[in-house]
Design a protein around this motif. Structure first.
Motif, PDB file in Angstrom:
ATOM      1  N   ALA A 246      44.516  45.622  42.047  1.00 30.82           N
ATOM      2  CA  ALA A 246      43.290  45.118  41.412  1.00 30.82           C
ATOM      3  C   ALA A 246      43.638  43.891  40.577  1.00 30.82           C
ATOM      4  CB  ALA A 246      42.665  46.194  40.538  1.00 30.82           C
ATOM      5  N   THR A 248      42.002  41.010  38.069  1.00 28.21           N
ATOM      6  CA  THR A 248      40.792  40.820  37.269  1.00 28.21           C
ATOM      7  C   THR A 248      40.906  39.634  36.322  1.00 28.21           C
ATOM      8  OG1 THR A 248      39.316  41.896  35.673  1.00 28.21           O
ATOM      9  CG2 THR A 248      41.645  42.475  35.554  1.00 28.21           C
ATOM     10  N   ILE A 275      38.177  41.236  40.896  1.00 25.73           N
ATOM     11  CA  ILE A 275      37.152  41.500  39.892  1.00 25.73           C
ATOM     12  C   ILE A 275      37.047  40.290  38.965  1.00 25.73           C
ATOM     13  CG2 ILE A 275      36.349  43.147  38.167  1.00 25.73           C
ATOM     14  CD1 ILE A 275      38.726  44.979  39.251  1.00 25.73           C
ATOM     15  N   SER A 276      35.872  39.695  38.887  1.00 24.45           N
ATOM     16  CA  SER A 276      35.702  38.509  38.053  1.00 24.45           C
ATOM     17  C   SER A 276      34.275  38.405  37.558  1.00 24.45           C
ATOM     18  CB  SER A 276      36.053  37.250  38.863  1.00 24.45           C
ATOM     19  OG  SER A 276      35.113  37.067  39.905  1.00 24.45           O
ATOM     20  N   LEU A 304      34.254  45.704  36.097  1.00 20.16           N
ATOM     21  CA  LEU A 304      35.649  46.095  35.935  1.00 20.16           C
ATOM     22  C   LEU A 304      35.870  47.552  36.337  1.00 20.16           C
ATOM     23  CD1 LEU A 304      38.416  45.051  34.846  1.00 20.16           C
ATOM     24  CD2 LEU A 304      37.804  46.097  32.664  1.00 20.16           C
ATOM     25  N   LEU A 308      38.442  48.915  39.325  1.00 23.17           N
ATOM     26  CA  LEU A 308      39.738  49.470  38.929  1.00 23.17           C
ATOM     27  C   LEU A 308      39.987  50.873  39.457  1.00 23.17           C
ATOM     28  CD1 LEU A 308      40.356  48.437  35.204  1.00 23.17           C
ATOM     29  CD2 LEU A 308      41.108  47.317  37.297  1.00 23.17           C
ATOM     30  N   ALA A 316      45.808  41.591  35.175  1.00 24.78           N
ATOM     31  CA  ALA A 316      44.762  40.968  34.363  1.00 24.78           C
ATOM     32  C   ALA A 316      45.136  39.524  34.049  1.00 24.78           C
ATOM     33  CB  ALA A 316      44.571  41.753  33.069  1.00 24.78           C
ATOM     34  N   PHE A 336      34.725  43.229  30.442  1.00 24.52           N
ATOM     35  CA  PHE A 336      35.858  42.778  31.262  1.00 24.52           C
ATOM     36  C   PHE A 336      37.202  42.976  30.567  1.00 24.52           C
ATOM     37  CE2 PHE A 336      32.595  40.764  33.748  1.00 24.52           C
ATOM     38  CZ  PHE A 336      33.106  40.835  35.035  1.00 24.52           C
TER      39      PHE A 336
END
Length: 431
Positions: A246, A248, A275-276, A304, A308, A316, A336
């Motif tokens: 993941a 992010t 993930i953004s 998020l 996750l 991250a 986030f």
């Protein structure tokens, strides 16, 4: 298995015509793990290999096409020649690597560990000078490269920022590169404009390492990130093939994640969760590239917690505000922030939390929370420490001295601490 594990693996290596080191690299495991699998079952050190490894090796030896692919390849000669770009021994992009060559580089990094951990010293680069040309502010990357070069016996000349550089007076990149090449034996370049490091490289024949070019790539960071993931997985008895990664944060401008996902795509059957906040998604061309490289699953989220769930690795990143023009951060909220509560709720106890650093620890930053600082899943300091052996390996390979390091080591004369940080986990120590 009808035969013993030892016979099965020895037969596979014989049919592939591979040494233990190369066989371990081909199947994506550490040599020390392979050694325990090859011991007689009565041995106290014997370990059973994971079922996924058995299936993978069986698939290779029973399929003629795969057997030919994984057998001793025609690729030979020094590693620096095999990763060269435009015939030069330079590191500009992770796209210079195959899975085989990246794991060969990591074997060199493993050799560097006693030096990085202050147990041994080496002088194989004695007399060589590194030019650290950072036209963009940096602390970690600049010092890490400098320390890596010094730990191999070299010396470093640093420069930081445009203000006092000759380029501020109108000198071209070509002229600057050519002049600096007359002073130093290798250069690390960081520049705020994408593609600029490649311009420096075209003007010289000495080794050039890309220390970050705008929103482009950061290959050495991606290499140390991948090395960290493989090292952590080895400690946990896990394989990278088939893992859930993941990523992010700012995926649009984050050059570290651009390079890392390209390297990770060299492995098999990964699940990428991207993930953004809206507007900061991974560039489409990079998603298309990793989709072409293997049978990976790629999912994108703006939440998020959804992304996750069950991740093996959480990577991250901070928002690259310095690269914005008129974009707003309205979508980048506290939701986030990667916190202990979120990781506990979404991930297994053996998940790994990484960050390329620096993380923004100020209130309202929504970055990687400091409440994970005492959680063994937080690997950011182990990750940063790994920058030294990996960057030492890069210099040794590009300058052609990697085979001299092992025999050049001698004991340190000072007394290093047992752990670098006062609250490091046991497995993080310099043992």
């Amino acid at each position: 298995m009808a035969v013993s594990q030892q016979v099965f693996l020895r037969d596979a290596m014989r049919r592939l015509n591979l040494t233990r080191d190369i066989f371990a690299a081909r199947i994506g495991v550490k040599r020390r793990a392979l050694d325990t699998w090859l011991l007689p079952e009565a041995s106290q050190e014997f370990r059973g290999m994971p079922e996924v490894v058995q299936r993978f090796v069986t698939e290779i030896v029973e399929n003629e096409l795969l057997l030919a692919k994984y057998a001793q390849s025609a690729q030979s000669g020094p590693l620096r020649d095999r990763i060269a770009t435009n015939g030069k021994h330079q590191l500009l992009s992770v796209e210079q690597f195959t899975r085989e060559s990246v794991e060969e580089l990591f074997s060199v990094a493993d050799i560097m560990q006693p030096i990085a951990r202050r147990q041994k010293v080496s002088r194989v680069l004695e007399g060589a000078v590194l030019g650290n040309l950072f036209f963009e502010a940096s602390t970690r990357t600049r010092v890490s490269f400098g320390a890596a070069f010094c730990r191999l016996g070299g010396s470093v000349c640093d420069t930081t920022g445009f203000t006092f550089s000759s380029m501020a007076k109108g000198e071209s990149i070509y002229d600057t590169s050519r002049v600096m090449s007359g002073y130093v034996d290798a250069m690390v370049i960081r520049h705020p404009e994408q593609g600029s490091v490649a311009e420096f490289a075209r003007a010289t024949n000495i080794p050039v390492v890309n220390g970050g070019d705008g929103a482009g790539e950061h290959p050495s960071q991606a290499l140390l990130d991948l090395y960290t993931i493989l090292t952590e997985f080895s400690r946990l008895g896990k394989l990278l093939d088939g893992a859930h990664i993941a990523v992010t944060g700012d995926l649009k401008y984050g050059r570290t994640v651009h390079s890392l996902v390209k390297l990770l795509a060299l492995y098999r059957g990964l699940k990428f969760t991207l993930i953004s906040p809206p507007g900061l998604e991974m560039p489409a061309e990079i998603i298309e590239q990793i989709a072409r490289q293997g049978k990976h699953v790629i999912e994108q989220y703006h939440s998020l917690e959804e992304g996750l769930k069950d991740a093996d690795v959480i990577y991250a990143t901070r928002v690259q505000k310095e690269r914005f023009s008129d974009e707003q951060l309205e979508g980048y909220t506290a939701d986030f922030q990667v916190s202990k509560e979120v990781v506990d709720r979404c991930c297994a106890p053996d998940a790994i939390v990484l960050h390329p650093l620096p993380r923004d620890s100020r209130e309202g930053a929504h970055d990687l929370s400091t409440d994970l600082n005492h959680d063994p899943r937080l690997g950011i300091f182990r990750q940063a420490d790994n920058g030294i052996p990996v960057r030492m390996a890069i210099f040794a390979v590009l300058l052609g001295v990697e085979n001299l390091v092992q025999h050049s080591m001698r004991d340190v004369t000072w007394s290093p601490p047992s752990h670098i940080g006062p609250e490091d986990a046991v497995f993080h120590g310099m043992y």
